[in-house]
Design an enzyme around this catalytic site. Structure first.
Site, mmCIF file in Angstrom:
data_model
loop_
_atom_site.group_PDB
_atom_site.id
_atom_site.type_symbol
_atom_site.label_atom_id
_atom_site.label_comp_id
_atom_site.label_asym_id
_atom_site.label_seq_id
_atom_site.Cartn_x
_atom_site.Cartn_y
_atom_site.Cartn_z
ATOM 1 C CB VAL A 244 -0.894 -0.005 1.269
ATOM 2 C CG1 VAL A 244 -1.619 1.326 1.437
ATOM 3 C CG2 VAL A 244 -1.893 -1.161 1.207
ATOM 4 C CG HIS A 452 -13.584 -45.004 16.117
ATOM 5 N ND1 HIS A 452 -13.090 -44.422 14.979
ATOM 6 C CD2 HIS A 452 -14.774 -45.580 15.785
ATOM 7 C CE1 HIS A 452 -13.932 -44.658 13.980
ATOM 8 N NE2 HIS A 452 -14.951 -45.358 14.442
HETATM 9 P P1 NAI Z 1 1.839 -10.851 11.716
HETATM 10 O O1 NAI Z 1 3.272 -10.682 11.936
HETATM 11 O O2 NAI Z 1 1.183 -12.128 12.063
HETATM 12 O O3 NAI Z 1 1.478 -10.580 10.192
HETATM 13 C C1 NAI Z 1 1.780 -9.374 9.567
HETATM 14 C C2 NAI Z 1 1.738 -9.586 8.075
HETATM 15 O O4 NAI Z 1 1.826 -8.328 7.449
HETATM 16 C C3 NAI Z 1 2.896 -10.432 7.553
HETATM 17 O O5 NAI Z 1 2.399 -11.398 6.667
HETATM 18 C C4 NAI Z 1 3.792 -9.403 6.866
HETATM 19 O O6 NAI Z 1 4.528 -9.956 5.802
HETATM 20 C C5 NAI Z 1 2.767 -8.411 6.380
HETATM 21 N N1 NAI Z 1 3.265 -7.054 6.150
HETATM 22 C C6 NAI Z 1 4.203 -6.381 6.862
HETATM 23 N N2 NAI Z 1 4.353 -5.140 6.372
HETATM 24 C C7 NAI Z 1 3.488 -5.019 5.333
HETATM 25 C C8 NAI Z 1 3.169 -3.978 4.434
HETATM 26 N N3 NAI Z 1 3.744 -2.786 4.516
HETATM 27 N N4 NAI Z 1 2.228 -4.206 3.479
HETATM 28 C C9 NAI Z 1 1.609 -5.418 3.411
HETATM 29 N N5 NAI Z 1 1.878 -6.452 4.233
HETATM 30 C C10 NAI Z 1 2.796 -6.247 5.194
HETATM 31 O O7 NAI Z 1 1.156 -9.616 12.483
HETATM 32 P P2 NAI Z 1 -0.353 -9.341 12.894
HETATM 33 O O8 NAI Z 1 -1.282 -10.152 12.080
HETATM 34 O O9 NAI Z 1 -0.484 -7.865 12.903
HETATM 35 O O10 NAI Z 1 -0.398 -9.859 14.379
HETATM 36 C C11 NAI Z 1 0.535 -9.376 15.344
HETATM 37 C C12 NAI Z 1 0.838 -10.430 16.356
HETATM 38 O O11 NAI Z 1 -0.257 -10.608 17.233
HETATM 39 C C13 NAI Z 1 1.051 -11.815 15.748
HETATM 40 O O12 NAI Z 1 2.356 -11.959 15.289
HETATM 41 C C14 NAI Z 1 0.779 -12.705 16.894
HETATM 42 O O13 NAI Z 1 1.948 -12.806 17.650
HETATM 43 C C15 NAI Z 1 -0.287 -11.946 17.678
HETATM 44 N N6 NAI Z 1 -1.610 -12.526 17.401
HETATM 45 C C16 NAI Z 1 -1.830 -13.841 17.679
HETATM 46 C C17 NAI Z 1 -3.038 -14.434 17.415
HETATM 47 C C18 NAI Z 1 -3.213 -15.876 17.692
HETATM 48 O O14 NAI Z 1 -2.374 -16.448 18.369
HETATM 49 N N7 NAI Z 1 -4.279 -16.508 17.201
HETATM 50 C C19 NAI Z 1 -4.154 -13.676 16.853
HETATM 51 C C20 NAI Z 1 -3.804 -12.301 16.567
HETATM 52 C C21 NAI Z 1 -2.591 -11.768 16.863
#
Ligand code: NAI
Ligand code: FAD
Length: 473
Positions: A244, A452
């Site tokens: 973006v 099962h």
């Molecule tokens: P994330 O690190 O999981 O994913 C961020 C994504 O954004 C990556 O795929 C990255 O390549 C992409 N990205 C980075 N810069 C970008 C850009 N300028 N334009 C487009 N794409 C870009 O981070 P997210 O989803 O924000 O979550 C943060 C953290 O919160 C996670 O790493 C996790 O540790 C935690 N979390 C855990 C959950 C769970 O355990 N179910 C649920 C939600 C969050």
């Protein structure tokens, strides 16, 4: 009220509140300070819990709409978004009050206010923490040990201002007042896919922009590819290798300019709401770390040794504000281990067995090494796989997308990783995590009796497949 404690914990999230509770259990005096007003941190207030409440509710809504008929159930379904949000808020309220109760029960003083470290603990005298409470009232606390558990905050997208209405972070995305017609998600990570799924199920057209050429970096590539295929089948639109470059607010909504990650021709995507989910940054603002000399690394994380000690004696850090996965249970385990270390016990966290779950449908759950990591490290490994299409229970619940994959050491058969995409993957993974904690082999899982018909049999069959004796395929 005494102002002198064995330990002061700054931050009342899963890291902080669990550290404080464990300190109380072990007979130490502790205070837990949080500025939010309610305890439970990001996880309970604006993270894990509200997002899972919405994932559950939206999944039931979608199921009733699309899948009930297949089971012979006729139903007319209507969305009541305010009621769905109210149910989510009720769960959050109950759980955050529950944390306060647990702190009190374990004789921890729960203090609402913003904490700042004004002096480090040094030989003979306690460290000092100043807490600014409601209306600016200051209270001075002292302690032998200061634990920083201040968590993380949303990573900003350069030149984009989050207003939490039209351009939202996860915090705004769990509180939208209406279903956006078009939702643009920036970042195909955990937040983007979980909250993208919520709004897709409730009726939004969801487009996901991802900088890399794959979704969910860090997850086993085979699982990740299958995950993308399934989400695309559900109607999520992906634009990978894209960035973006600008957003314009118009009367009709947002005009978001995107271009290939490597540079090239720009195009414009229209959206009603844009969710920025490109990661989180460690949060240590206004803590006074520079004054007491606590070192941060290049990414702003507090530098610690493997006993959570910072470079300043008596000051420790746990959870999202230090290195490692930003997960609630990782923060919790660090809190427990640190409290035990401070109490003179042998606290320890096994970082090879920390599970991760994406709570979409189907769920994605992983622990240990991925195939890519094993290849890069030159470790010889065997793979066992089993698809849910061949699992009886998956058939009876009409949910057969996905598979279980177990990676075991080629020589010792020790389980090195387990990756599941499918129904209940998060719950199924617990068996593999326990196996890894005990240093089990794939044969140990294969020879364990499983009930099962359950989904757990898919884990057993995958373990059998490591040695090539899967029986239900
Ligand atoms: P994330 O690190 O999981 O994913 C961020 C994504 O954004 C990556 O795929 C990255 O390549 C992409 N990205 C980075 N810069 C970008 C850009 N300028 N334009 C487009 N794409 C870009 O981070 P997210 O989803 O924000 O979550 C943060 C953290 O919160 C996670 O790493 C996790 O540790 C935690 N979390 C855990 C959950 C769970 O355990 N179910 C649920 C939600 C969050
Ligand atoms: P936090 O929970 O961030 O708590 C830190 C606390 O410190 C905050 O309450 C803050 O107010 C307080 N604080 C900060 N500075 C000060 C100060 N100076 N004085 C006083 N208080 C201060 N993880 C999972 O494992 N499973 C999930 O399903 C999951 N879902 C998530 C969904 C979303 C939308 C988000 C955003 C995150 C999710 N996470 C999930 C990640 C999880 O929330 C974090 O990993 C976890 O909360 C980290 O715990 P923590 O104790 O380190 O910090």
């Amino acid at each position: 009220m005494a102002d002198n404690f064995d330990a002061i914990v700054i931050g009342g999230g899963p890291g902080g509140y669990n550290a404080a509770i464990r300190l109380g259990q072990l007979g130490l005096t502790a205070a837990c300070v949080d500025k939010r007003g309610t305890f439970g941190g990001t996880c309970l207030n604006i993270g894990c819990i509200p997002s899972k409440a919405l994932l559950h509710a939206s999944e039931r809504f979608h199921e009733a709409h699309t899948d009930f008929a297949k089971l012979g159930i006729k139903a007319t379904v209507e969305l009541d978004l305010p009621a769905m949000m109210a149910q989510k808020d009720k769960v959050v309220g109950e759980l955050t009050k529950g944390v306060e109760f647990l702190l009190r029960k374990n004789k921890v003083e729960a203090i609402v206010g913003e904490a700042r470290i004004t002096a480090a603990p040094s030989n003979g005298s306690g460290g000092k923490v100043e807490v600014k409470g409601k209306g600016g009232a200051l209270r001075s606390l002292t302690a032998k040990h200061i634990i920083i558990a201040t968590g993380s905050d949303v990573a900003p997208l350069p030149s984009v201002t989050i207003d939490e209405q039209q351009i939202v972070s996860s915090t705004g995305a769990i509180a939208l007042k209406q279903v956006p017609k078009k939702l643009l998600v920036v970042g195909a990570g955990v937040i983007g896919l979980e909250l993208g799924s919520v709004w897709k199920r409730l009726g939004s057209e969801v487009t996901v922009i991802e900088f890399l050429d794959r979704i969910t970096p860090g997850i086993d590539l085979e699982v990740s590819k299958q995950f993308q295929r399934i989400l695309a089948k559900q109607g999520m639109i992906f634009q990978l290798s894209t960035k973006v470059t600008g957003v314009e607010k118009k009367k009709t909504g947002l005009a978001v300019t995107v271009e290939p990650a490597a540079g090239g021709e720009k195009s414009v995507i229209e959206a009603d709401v844009m969710l920025v989910a490109i990661g989180r940054r460690p949060y240590t603002d206004n803590l006074g770390l520079d004054k007491v000399g606590v070192a941060l690394d290049k990414r702003g994380r507090i530098v610690t040794d493997n006993h959570y000690k910072t470079n300043v004696p008596g000051i420790y850090a746990i959870g999202d504000c230090r290195e490692g996965l930003m997960l609630a249970h990782k923060a919790e385990d660090e809190g427990v281990a640190l409290a035990e270390l401070i109490a003179g016990k042998a606290g320890h966290v096994n970082y090879d067995a920390i599970p991760s779950v994406v709570y979409t449908f189907p769920e994605v759950a992983t622990v240990g090494k991925t195939e890519e990591e094993l290849k890069a490290a030159g470790v010889a490994y065997k793979v066992g796989k089993f698809p849910f299409t061949a699992n009886a229970r998956a058939k009876t619940i009409a949910s057969t997308d996905g598979f279980v994959k177990i990676l075991a050491d080629a020589k010792t058969d020790r389980v090195l990783g387990c990756h599941i995409i499918g129904p209940e993957a998060g719950n199924l993974l617990a068996e593999a995590v326990l196996a890894m904690e005990f240093g089990a082999s794939s044969e140990d899982i294969a020879r364990t009796c499983h009930s099962h018909p359950t989904l757990t049999e898919a884990v057993r069959q995958a373990a059998m497949s490591v040695e090539g004796w899967t029986m239900q395929m």
